[in-house]
Design a protein around this motif. Structure first.
Motif, PDB file in Angstrom:
ATOM      1  N   GLU A  64      -2.588   8.681   9.909  1.00 37.27           N
ATOM      2  CA  GLU A  64      -3.964   8.238   9.334  1.00 37.27           C
ATOM      3  C   GLU A  64      -3.892   9.006   7.992  1.00 37.27           C
ATOM      4  N   GLY A  65      -4.197   8.206   6.835  1.00 39.25           N
ATOM      5  CA  GLY A  65      -4.253   9.035   5.484  1.00 39.25           C
ATOM      6  C   GLY A  65      -3.203   8.483   4.649  1.00 39.25           C
ATOM      7  N   TYR A  66      -3.260   8.757   3.441  1.00 36.11           N
ATOM      8  CA  TYR A  66      -2.600   8.004   2.215  1.00 36.11           C
ATOM      9  C   TYR A  66      -1.296   8.842   2.433  1.00 36.11           C
ATOM     10  N   VAL A  67      -1.187  10.167   2.580  1.00 34.17           N
ATOM     11  CA  VAL A  67       0.135  10.920   2.694  1.00 34.17           C
ATOM     12  C   VAL A  67       0.887  10.725   4.030  1.00 34.17           C
ATOM     13  N   VAL A 112      -8.345   3.707  -1.787  1.00 34.26           N
ATOM     14  CA  VAL A 112      -9.648   3.011  -1.712  1.00 34.26           C
ATOM     15  C   VAL A 112     -10.808   4.142  -1.509  1.00 34.26           C
ATOM     16  N   CYS A 113     -10.630   5.195  -1.385  1.00 33.57           N
ATOM     17  CA  CYS A 113     -11.579   6.082  -1.532  1.00 33.57           C
ATOM     18  C   CYS A 113     -11.150   7.537  -2.284  1.00 33.57           C
ATOM     19  N   SER A 114     -11.099   8.557  -1.442  1.00 33.28           N
ATOM     20  CA  SER A 114     -11.063   9.938  -2.312  1.00 33.28           C
ATOM     21  C   SER A 114      -9.570   9.694  -3.396  1.00 33.28           C
ATOM     22  N   GLY A 157       0.821  -1.246  -0.013  1.00 35.34           N
ATOM     23  CA  GLY A 157      -0.007  -0.034   0.028  1.00 35.34           C
ATOM     24  C   GLY A 157       0.970   1.223  -0.040  1.00 35.34           C
ATOM     25  N   PHE A 158       0.426   2.234   0.546  1.00 33.73           N
ATOM     26  CA  PHE A 158       1.115   3.675   0.544  1.00 33.73           C
ATOM     27  C   PHE A 158       2.451   3.509   1.220  1.00 33.73           C
ATOM     28  N   ALA A 159       2.427   2.907   2.370  1.00 30.01           N
ATOM     29  CA  ALA A 159       3.478   2.867   3.192  1.00 30.01           C
ATOM     30  C   ALA A 159       4.552   1.616   2.549  1.00 30.01           C
ATOM     31  N   GLY A 160       4.197   0.791   2.284  1.00 22.33           N
ATOM     32  CA  GLY A 160       5.096  -0.340   1.783  1.00 22.33           C
ATOM     33  C   GLY A 160       5.780   0.036   0.585  1.00 22.33           C
ATOM     34  N   THR A 196      -5.277  -4.827   7.658  1.00 17.05           N
ATOM     35  CA  THR A 196      -4.359  -6.028   7.877  1.00 17.05           C
ATOM     36  C   THR A 196      -5.009  -7.204   7.886  1.00 17.05           C
ATOM     37  N   SER A 197      -4.549  -8.238   7.237  1.00 14.95           N
ATOM     38  CA  SER A 197      -5.606  -9.852   7.142  1.00 14.95           C
ATOM     39  C   SER A 197      -5.471 -10.131   8.497  1.00 14.95           C
ATOM     40  N   PRO A 198      -6.523 -10.961   8.755  1.00 13.48           N
ATOM     41  CA  PRO A 198      -7.131 -11.481  10.148  1.00 13.48           C
ATOM     42  C   PRO A 198      -5.793 -12.277  10.637  1.00 13.48           C
ATOM     43  N   GLY A 254       3.045   3.010   8.077  1.00 12.13           N
ATOM     44  CA  GLY A 254       1.955   3.536   7.643  1.00 12.13           C
ATOM     45  C   GLY A 254       0.997   3.508   8.720  1.00 12.13           C
ATOM     46  N   GLN A 255      -0.379   3.101   8.390  1.00 12.78           N
ATOM     47  CA  GLN A 255      -1.349   3.614   9.260  1.00 12.78           C
ATOM     48  C   GLN A 255      -1.279   2.663  10.449  1.00 12.78           C
ATOM     49  N   LEU A 256      -0.775   1.466  10.303  1.00 15.68           N
ATOM     50  CA  LEU A 256      -0.605   0.451  11.443  1.00 15.68           C
ATOM     51  C   LEU A 256       0.156   1.198  12.593  1.00 15.68           C
ATOM     52  N   PHE A 261       5.963  -7.916  -0.442  1.00 18.09           N
ATOM     53  CA  PHE A 261       4.984  -9.123  -0.371  1.00 18.09           C
ATOM     54  C   PHE A 261       3.510  -8.213  -0.602  1.00 18.09           C
ATOM     55  N   GLU A 262       2.664  -8.673  -1.426  1.00 18.35           N
ATOM     56  CA  GLU A 262       1.304  -8.194  -1.434  1.00 18.35           C
ATOM     57  C   GLU A 262       0.182  -9.305  -1.387  1.00 18.35           C
ATOM     58  N   MET A 263      -0.857  -9.392  -0.684  1.00 15.18           N
ATOM     59  CA  MET A 263      -1.610 -10.781  -0.793  1.00 15.18           C
ATOM     60  C   MET A 263      -2.598 -10.440  -1.682  1.00 15.18           C
ATOM     61  N   ARG A 264      -3.166  -9.195  -2.363  1.00 13.81           N
ATOM     62  CA  ARG A 264      -4.091  -9.231  -3.271  1.00 13.81           C
ATOM     63  C   ARG A 264      -3.275  -9.501  -4.727  1.00 13.81           C
ATOM     64  N   PRO A 265      -4.094 -10.269  -5.757  1.00 14.00           N
ATOM     65  CA  PRO A 265      -5.371 -10.750  -5.602  1.00 14.00           C
ATOM     66  C   PRO A 265      -5.726 -11.852  -4.897  1.00 14.00           C
ATOM     67  N   GLU A 278       0.202 -13.670   0.950  1.00 17.75           N
ATOM     68  CA  GLU A 278      -0.193 -13.363   2.208  1.00 17.75           C
ATOM     69  C   GLU A 278       1.003 -13.737   2.962  1.00 17.75           C
ATOM     70  N   VAL A 279       1.279 -12.899   3.965  1.00 14.85           N
ATOM     71  CA  VAL A 279       2.223 -13.192   5.113  1.00 14.85           C
ATOM     72  C   VAL A 279       1.522 -13.412   6.418  1.00 14.85           C
ATOM     73  N   THR A 280       1.341 -14.356   6.899  1.00 17.46           N
ATOM     74  CA  THR A 280       0.781 -14.617   8.053  1.00 17.46           C
ATOM     75  C   THR A 280       1.629 -14.514   9.525  1.00 17.46           C
TER      76      THR A 280
HETATM   77  C1  LIG Z   1     -12.703   2.704   3.621  1.00 23.04           C
HETATM   78  C2  LIG Z   1     -11.261   3.439   3.795  1.00 23.04           C
HETATM   79  C3  LIG Z   1     -11.665   4.548   3.248  1.00 23.04           C
HETATM   80  C4  LIG Z   1     -10.513   5.517   3.296  1.00 23.04           C
HETATM   81  N1  LIG Z   1     -10.592   6.917   2.800  1.00 23.04           N
HETATM   82  C5  LIG Z   1      -9.406   7.959   2.913  1.00 23.04           C
HETATM   83  C6  LIG Z   1      -9.365   8.743   2.056  1.00 23.04           C
HETATM   84  O1  LIG Z   1     -10.399   9.217   1.434  1.00 23.04           O
HETATM   85  N2  LIG Z   1      -8.284   9.408   2.150  1.00 23.04           N
HETATM   86  C7  LIG Z   1      -7.130   9.163   2.911  1.00 23.04           C
HETATM   87  O2  LIG Z   1      -6.237   9.900   2.799  1.00 23.04           O
HETATM   88  N3  LIG Z   1      -7.042   8.028   3.468  1.00 23.04           N
HETATM   89  C8  LIG Z   1      -8.257   7.305   3.245  1.00 23.04           C
HETATM   90  N4  LIG Z   1      -8.216   6.068   3.940  1.00 23.04           N
HETATM   91  C9  LIG Z   1      -7.054   5.625   4.982  1.00 23.04           C
HETATM   92  C10 LIG Z   1      -6.026   5.008   3.778  1.00 23.04           C
HETATM   93  O3  LIG Z   1      -6.524   4.125   3.232  1.00 23.04           O
HETATM   94  C11 LIG Z   1      -4.931   4.739   4.702  1.00 23.04           C
HETATM   95  O4  LIG Z   1      -4.464   5.974   5.388  1.00 23.04           O
HETATM   96  C12 LIG Z   1      -3.794   4.183   3.723  1.00 23.04           C
HETATM   97  O5  LIG Z   1      -3.999   3.511   2.711  1.00 23.04           O
HETATM   98  C13 LIG Z   1      -2.811   3.678   4.573  1.00 23.04           C
HETATM   99  O6  LIG Z   1      -1.653   3.011   3.895  1.00 23.04           O
HETATM  100  P1  LIG Z   1      -0.965   1.863   4.376  1.00 23.04           P
HETATM  101  O7  LIG Z   1       0.166   1.566   3.459  1.00 23.04           O
HETATM  102  O8  LIG Z   1      -0.707   1.866   5.805  1.00 23.04           O
HETATM  103  O9  LIG Z   1      -1.957   0.804   4.187  1.00 23.04           O
HETATM  104  P2  LIG Z   1      -2.890   0.165   2.746  1.00 23.04           P
HETATM  105  O10 LIG Z   1      -2.803   1.380   1.786  1.00 23.04           O
HETATM  106  O11 LIG Z   1      -4.368  -0.298   3.292  1.00 23.04           O
HETATM  107  O12 LIG Z   1      -1.775  -1.045   2.343  1.00 23.04           O
HETATM  108  C14 LIG Z   1      -1.778  -2.177   3.035  1.00 23.04           C
HETATM  109  C15 LIG Z   1      -1.321  -3.302   2.109  1.00 23.04           C
HETATM  110  O13 LIG Z   1      -1.231  -4.404   2.828  1.00 23.04           O
HETATM  111  C16 LIG Z   1      -1.717  -5.566   2.210  1.00 23.04           C
HETATM  112  N5  LIG Z   1      -1.872  -6.725   3.318  1.00 23.04           N
HETATM  113  C17 LIG Z   1      -2.847  -6.740   4.366  1.00 23.04           C
HETATM  114  N6  LIG Z   1      -2.391  -7.736   4.991  1.00 23.04           N
HETATM  115  C18 LIG Z   1      -1.563  -8.553   4.395  1.00 23.04           C
HETATM  116  C19 LIG Z   1      -0.622  -9.502   4.576  1.00 23.04           C
HETATM  117  N7  LIG Z   1      -1.071 -10.339   5.602  1.00 23.04           N
HETATM  118  N8  LIG Z   1       0.103 -10.085   3.762  1.00 23.04           N
HETATM  119  C20 LIG Z   1       0.411  -9.216   2.614  1.00 23.04           C
HETATM  120  N9  LIG Z   1      -0.109  -8.298   2.384  1.00 23.04           N
HETATM  121  C21 LIG Z   1      -1.206  -7.778   3.258  1.00 23.04           C
HETATM  122  C22 LIG Z   1      -3.219  -5.080   1.716  1.00 23.04           C
HETATM  123  O14 LIG Z   1      -3.756  -5.718   0.575  1.00 23.04           O
HETATM  124  C23 LIG Z   1      -2.812  -3.702   1.188  1.00 23.04           C
HETATM  125  O15 LIG Z   1      -2.799  -3.568  -0.124  1.00 23.04           O
HETATM  126  C24 LIG Z   1      -9.308   5.063   3.963  1.00 23.04           C
HETATM  127  C25 LIG Z   1      -9.201   3.691   4.527  1.00 23.04           C
HETATM  128  C26 LIG Z   1     -10.557   3.069   4.596  1.00 23.04           C
HETATM  129  C27 LIG Z   1     -10.336   1.579   5.125  1.00 23.04           C
END
Ligand SMILES: Cc1cc2nc3c(=O)[nH]c(=O)nc-3n(C[C@H](O)[C@H](O)[C@H](O)COP(=O)(O)OP(=O)(O)OC[C@H]3O[C@@H](n4cnc5c(N)ncnc54)[C@H](O)[C@@H]3O)c2cc1C
Length: 453
Positions: free
Chosen positions: A363-366, A48-50, A8-11, A139-141, A357-359, A28-32, A118-120
């Motif tokens: 909060e947020g993409y940036v 995922v949204c805006s 995702g954004f952080a990865g 994050t996957s369960p 990242g968000q973990l 590693f990316e679990m999708r699709p 998927e990494v568990t």
């Molecule tokens: C419904 C929703 C709407 C949102 N709307 C906005 C918005 O409008 N604007 C905004 O700024 N932020 C929004 N956010 C927040 C934004 O999505 C996050 O801040 C951002 O995507 C977090 O980046 P990340 O890299 O931490 O996680 P993500 O971008 O979610 O990336 C995590 C990745 O890890 C993968 N993954 C998960 N578990 C595993 C695993 N076990 N093994 C391998 N891969 C795995 C996922 O498939 C995913 O691709 C929204 C979030 C949600 C859930």
């Protein structure tokens, strides 16, 4: 070899930060193969949204953070600027073109090996080198379960139920008074917004009729076409179960005095102006050590953001309140960062395992992308000096490290997180100017001294 879990954004930023500094990475990316309830494509860094990366203005906190990310070589921003669409002051992108290009760049990079898996359990990967966990709010369960074992269950959250936060500067102190209930604790631990009967009833009436944010089907029962009334009650049940609270509008619906007897009870809070307990009291608690921000105690809400501002500005003393975070109630996986992370984002007691990242509780993409870059740098050099407190990066880290007595909740970059100038400044725009100057200067000095290019 460094492993990054989650593209995702952080990865993607973490992988890019490492590979562009000459080190090999496995991403590693679990999708699709395994889906999340919100992502719809197989692409990396899916919005995922805006489609907005917030303000482009260099005089805004989001613009400041973006400038610092660009210094560190952000891939997300470089690609975003190639795929802009009109968005006024915001950096808006064509979401498909953006994510397609990010995916292509990483898949074609000679130092990045991508794996759709998927990494568990990250433990086996840790034996081969540092691991960055960037699996985001969904994050996957199976991996969440592992993380809960490592952090302790009470330090991993699955839902956000956040009350709004306002800046200290914007409070009307001629109405709001500092006092703890029955004068227990420090006198100024809490600030109190006193209602009289008419003010309270007008507030409750506006609150129950205000518009609420829609619930994503997956957040409630998981049915995509469910009945919305049923979905709402299932969702509220889950929230109550996971975070022990209900939104204030749902409480207010139960009866006009229910908040006055519960979340807004006035007992033990003598208003110095009247010498009596008010009819009801909304309390404010410091949100950070510097007390530049206050959260509205027990005011978790799902109202739409514009509605939150309209209704909460009816609270005595909050007429001009500046909201730096609105209340949200939604699915979100994140850790109790001040308790479980070191200042280099490493999980305490697990050398070499970095969260990103968000973990981590931004909060947020940036913001997630920003932390992604930093986690990559820390994985390369765990003893790297963290960015200075005055910078946008340092302000996000200060939020993740602030152990003061509050419920830790995810936050976007905002003015309240940037530290106040050393000398008090009354004028708001002057104060912001100084915050920006301090941030630029200190980040520039740090950047020059640590040579992270
Ligand atoms: C419904 C929703 C709407 C949102 N709307 C906005 C918005 O409008 N604007 C905004 O700024 N932020 C929004 N956010 C927040 C934004 O999505 C996050 O801040 C951002 O995507 C977090 O980046 P990340 O890299 O931490 O996680 P993500 O971008 O979610 O990336 C995590 C990745 O890890 C993968 N993954 C998960 N578990 C595993 C695993 N076990 N093994 C391998 N891969 C795995 C996922 O498939 C995913 O691709 C929204 C979030 C949600 C859930």
């Amino acid at each position: 070899m460094i492993s990054v879990i989650g593209a995702g954004f952080a990865g993607v930023e973490a992988a890019w930060a490492i590979a562009s500094r000459g080190q090999r990475v496995r991403l590693f990316e679990m999708r699709p193969n395994v889906k999340t309830p919100a992502h719809e494509t197989n692409l990396f860094a899916e919005l995922v949204c805006s489609n907005s990366f917030k303000s482009k203005s260099p005089a805004s906190p989001a613009g400041l953070l973006k400038a610092e990310m660009q210094c560190l070589g952000s891939l997300v921003l470089e690609v975003a600027y190639r795929h802009t669409v009109p968005g006024g002051e915001a950096l808006a992108v064509d979401r498909t073109q953006f994510s397609e290009e990010i995916t292509r760049i990483l898949q074609d990079h000679p130092l990045i090996e991508t794996s759709r898996e998927e990494v568990t359990d990250p433990a086996p990967l840790l034996k081969e080198g540092p691991v960055i966990l960037a699996t985001g709010p969904l994050t996957s369960p199976a991996l969440s379960k592992r993380l809960a074992e490592w952090t302790g269950r009470s330090h991993l959250y699955f839902y956000d139920a956040v009350a709004p936060t306002v800046t200290a500067d914007s409070l009307d102190r001629s109405i709001i008074f500092a006092r703890s209930r029955y004068d227990k604790g420090e006198g100024d631990d809490y600030l109190n917004c006193p209602f009289n009967k008419e003010e309270y009833e007008a507030f409750v009436s506006a609150l129950v009729s205000a518009e609420r944010a829609p619930i994503h089907a997956f957040e409630a029962g998981g049915r995509r076409n469910g009945n919305s009334g049923e979905q709402e009650s299932e969702f509220l049940e889950k929230i109550k179960y996971f975070s022990g609270c209900s939104p204030i509008e749902a409480i207010a619906e139960k009866g006009v005095r229910s908040l006055a007897f519960g979340n807004f009870k006035p007992v033990g809070l003598t208003d110095p102006r009247t010498g009596r307990w008010p009819y009801a009291v909304l309390q404010l608690r410091p949100e950070n050590r510097e007390r530049t921000m206050y959260s509205l105690v027990a005011c978790q809400t799902r109202l739409k953001w514009g509605e939150q501002k309209r209704v909460l500005q009816m609270v005595p003393g909050l007429e001009n309140a500046e909201f730096v975070r609105y209340g949200v109630i939604h699915r979100n996986t994140f850790v109790d960062a001040p308790r479980v992370l070191n200042s280099n984002l490493e999980l305490k007691g697990h050398a070499g395992l970095f969260l990103s990242g968000q973990l981590t509780g931004v909060e947020g993409y940036v913001e997630s992308a920003a932390i992604g870059i930093l986690s990559g740098l820390f994985a390369l050099n765990p003893s790297l000096a963290p960015p200075p407190r005055a910078s946008a990066y340092g302000s996000l880290l200060a939020h993740l490290q602030d152990e003061s007595d509050r419920e830790f909740a995810p936050m976007n970059i905002n003015w309240g997180l940037l530290p106040d100038p050393a000398e008090p400044v009354r004028d708001k725009s002057k104060k912001r100017e100084i915050k920006l100057e301090n941030a630029h200067r200190s980040f520039g000095e740090w950047f020059a001294s640590v040579c992270v290019e």
